[in-house]
Design a protein around this motif. Structure first.
Motif, PDB file in Angstrom:
ATOM      1  N   PRO A 181      10.421 -26.142 -60.211  1.00  0.00           N
ATOM      2  CA  PRO A 181      10.845 -25.349 -61.196  1.00  0.00           C
ATOM      3  C   PRO A 181       9.844 -25.542 -62.501  1.00  0.00           C
ATOM      4  O   PRO A 181       9.708 -24.424 -63.272  1.00  0.00           O
ATOM      5  N   GLU A 182       9.274 -26.635 -62.661  1.00  0.00           N
ATOM      6  CA  GLU A 182       8.333 -26.712 -63.871  1.00  0.00           C
ATOM      7  C   GLU A 182       7.135 -25.658 -63.504  1.00  0.00           C
ATOM      8  O   GLU A 182       6.550 -25.371 -64.420  1.00  0.00           O
ATOM      9  N   ALA A 183       6.494 -25.884 -62.267  1.00  0.00           N
ATOM     10  CA  ALA A 183       5.487 -25.021 -61.691  1.00  0.00           C
ATOM     11  C   ALA A 183       5.552 -23.463 -62.089  1.00  0.00           C
ATOM     12  O   ALA A 183       5.051 -22.649 -62.622  1.00  0.00           O
ATOM     13  N   LEU A 184       7.001 -22.898 -61.661  1.00  0.00           N
ATOM     14  CA  LEU A 184       7.486 -21.783 -61.811  1.00  0.00           C
ATOM     15  C   LEU A 184       7.349 -21.146 -63.438  1.00  0.00           C
ATOM     16  O   LEU A 184       7.134 -20.324 -63.781  1.00  0.00           O
ATOM     17  N   ARG A 185       8.235 -22.174 -64.058  1.00  0.00           N
ATOM     18  CA  ARG A 185       8.434 -22.112 -65.468  1.00  0.00           C
ATOM     19  C   ARG A 185       6.853 -21.894 -66.360  1.00  0.00           C
ATOM     20  O   ARG A 185       6.965 -20.866 -67.051  1.00  0.00           O
ATOM     21  N   SER A 186       6.042 -22.500 -65.889  1.00  0.00           N
ATOM     22  CA  SER A 186       4.780 -22.580 -66.508  1.00  0.00           C
ATOM     23  C   SER A 186       4.360 -21.304 -66.179  1.00  0.00           C
ATOM     24  O   SER A 186       3.389 -20.393 -67.056  1.00  0.00           O
ATOM     25  N   PHE A 187       4.369 -20.872 -64.968  1.00  0.00           N
ATOM     26  CA  PHE A 187       3.691 -19.416 -64.589  1.00  0.00           C
ATOM     27  C   PHE A 187       4.388 -18.471 -65.544  1.00  0.00           C
ATOM     28  O   PHE A 187       3.811 -17.615 -65.996  1.00  0.00           O
ATOM     29  N   LEU A 188       5.687 -18.427 -65.520  1.00  0.00           N
ATOM     30  CA  LEU A 188       6.477 -17.552 -66.282  1.00  0.00           C
ATOM     31  C   LEU A 188       6.077 -17.564 -67.987  1.00  0.00           C
ATOM     32  O   LEU A 188       6.173 -16.479 -68.363  1.00  0.00           O
ATOM     33  N   LYS A 189       5.972 -18.678 -68.284  1.00  0.00           N
ATOM     34  CA  LYS A 189       5.605 -18.663 -69.726  1.00  0.00           C
ATOM     35  C   LYS A 189       4.166 -18.018 -70.089  1.00  0.00           C
ATOM     36  O   LYS A 189       4.052 -17.287 -71.037  1.00  0.00           O
ATOM     37  N   LEU A 190       3.371 -18.272 -68.897  1.00  0.00           N
ATOM     38  CA  LEU A 190       1.972 -17.429 -69.133  1.00  0.00           C
ATOM     39  C   LEU A 190       2.268 -15.826 -68.868  1.00  0.00           C
ATOM     40  O   LEU A 190       1.612 -15.363 -69.664  1.00  0.00           O
ATOM     41  N   CYS A 191       3.306 -15.708 -68.210  1.00  0.00           N
ATOM     42  CA  CYS A 191       3.520 -14.163 -67.869  1.00  0.00           C
ATOM     43  C   CYS A 191       3.953 -13.338 -69.367  1.00  0.00           C
ATOM     44  O   CYS A 191       3.759 -12.276 -69.654  1.00  0.00           O
ATOM     45  N   LEU A 192       4.744 -14.314 -70.071  1.00  0.00           N
ATOM     46  CA  LEU A 192       5.496 -13.612 -71.397  1.00  0.00           C
ATOM     47  C   LEU A 192       4.327 -13.556 -72.284  1.00  0.00           C
ATOM     48  O   LEU A 192       4.397 -12.865 -73.386  1.00  0.00           O
ATOM     49  N   ASP A 193       3.325 -14.612 -72.224  1.00  0.00           N
ATOM     50  CA  ASP A 193       2.246 -14.586 -73.421  1.00  0.00           C
ATOM     51  C   ASP A 193       0.989 -14.975 -72.591  1.00  0.00           C
ATOM     52  O   ASP A 193       0.310 -16.121 -72.703  1.00  0.00           O
ATOM     53  N   SER A 195      -1.781 -14.381 -73.733  1.00  0.00           N
ATOM     54  CA  SER A 195      -2.846 -14.269 -74.685  1.00  0.00           C
ATOM     55  C   SER A 195      -3.693 -12.660 -74.720  1.00  0.00           C
ATOM     56  O   SER A 195      -2.939 -12.035 -74.482  1.00  0.00           O
ATOM     57  N   HIS A 196      -4.830 -12.864 -75.578  1.00  0.00           N
ATOM     58  CA  HIS A 196      -5.322 -11.534 -76.122  1.00  0.00           C
ATOM     59  C   HIS A 196      -4.575 -10.520 -76.767  1.00  0.00           C
ATOM     60  O   HIS A 196      -4.613  -9.327 -76.600  1.00  0.00           O
ATOM     61  N   GLY A 197      -3.286 -11.131 -77.690  1.00  0.00           N
ATOM     62  CA  GLY A 197      -2.729 -10.288 -78.220  1.00  0.00           C
ATOM     63  C   GLY A 197      -1.530  -9.842 -77.436  1.00  0.00           C
ATOM     64  O   GLY A 197      -0.619  -8.684 -77.989  1.00  0.00           O
TER      65      GLY A 197
END
Length: 183
Positions: free
Chosen positions: A8-20, A22-24
């Motif tokens: 779950p932690e790995a998937l959450r980390s990836f999904l957080k990256l998908c939400l933000d 970077s680069h605005g």
């Protein structure tokens, strides 16, 4: 599924990256849920079954909203052309459940197969028919269910009711039942 999403932690980390990413660039959770690939949706539902249940509920409500909007548009068109509206037949859900439950219990106490409190979809065909037929006793709610070749369950109005897995959304093999588990 990629092995890096096995927790779950790995998937959450990836999904957080998908939400933000970077680069605005930022995505809303609603947009991410809309565009997320099916394997990741299933993996999230595996880790959090309530997500799968909520997704299915959201899909069902969206379909109902689409049908309701079409019914409104049809009625509005009819009104514009001076047609008389067809009466809307409905009953509060709690009342429908109570009526069907009472009929199911009444059947179960006389049946050698069924027992009071048994899920409707697991009852014998006579018990299912008795519970559903009880809804016909209330004039506001007359529903009838029929099977077609695909073993889809349809109401008289043509609405298809099928049994689906609560976790993955896959269609389940039809049992010898005439109604859906959730009824």
């Amino acid at each position: 599924m990629q092995p890096q999403y096995d927790t779950p932690e790995a998937l959450r980390s990836f999904l957080k990256l998908c939400l933000d990413p970077s680069h605005g660039i930022k995505r809303t959770p609603e947009k991410l849920a809309e565009v997320l690939p099916e394997p990741l949706v299933r993996k999230a539902a595996e880790f959090a079954p309530h997500l799968g249940t909520l997704r299915l509920a959201a899909q069902a409500l969206a379909e109902q909203a689409k049908k309701a909007q079409q019914a409104y548009a049809d009625a509005f068109t009819g009104w514009i052309h001076g047609e008389e509206p067809e009466p809307v037949r409905s009953m509060p859900l709690l009342q429908a459940v109570t009526v069907a439950y009472d009929a199911a219990v009444s059947h179960a106490v006389r049946c050698g197969t069924c027992w009071p409190g048994m899920r409707l979809a697991k009852m014998c065909p006579d018990g299912q028919r008795a519970a559903i037929a009880s809804l016909d006793t209330v004039p506001a709610m007359a529903a009838e269910f029929t099977h077609d070749e695909d073993d889809e369950i349809r109401t008289v109005a043509g609405q298809v009711l099928v049994r689906r897995c609560r976790h993955c959304g896959e269609r389940l093999e039809a049992a010898d039942t005439a109604v859906v588990d959730s009824l």
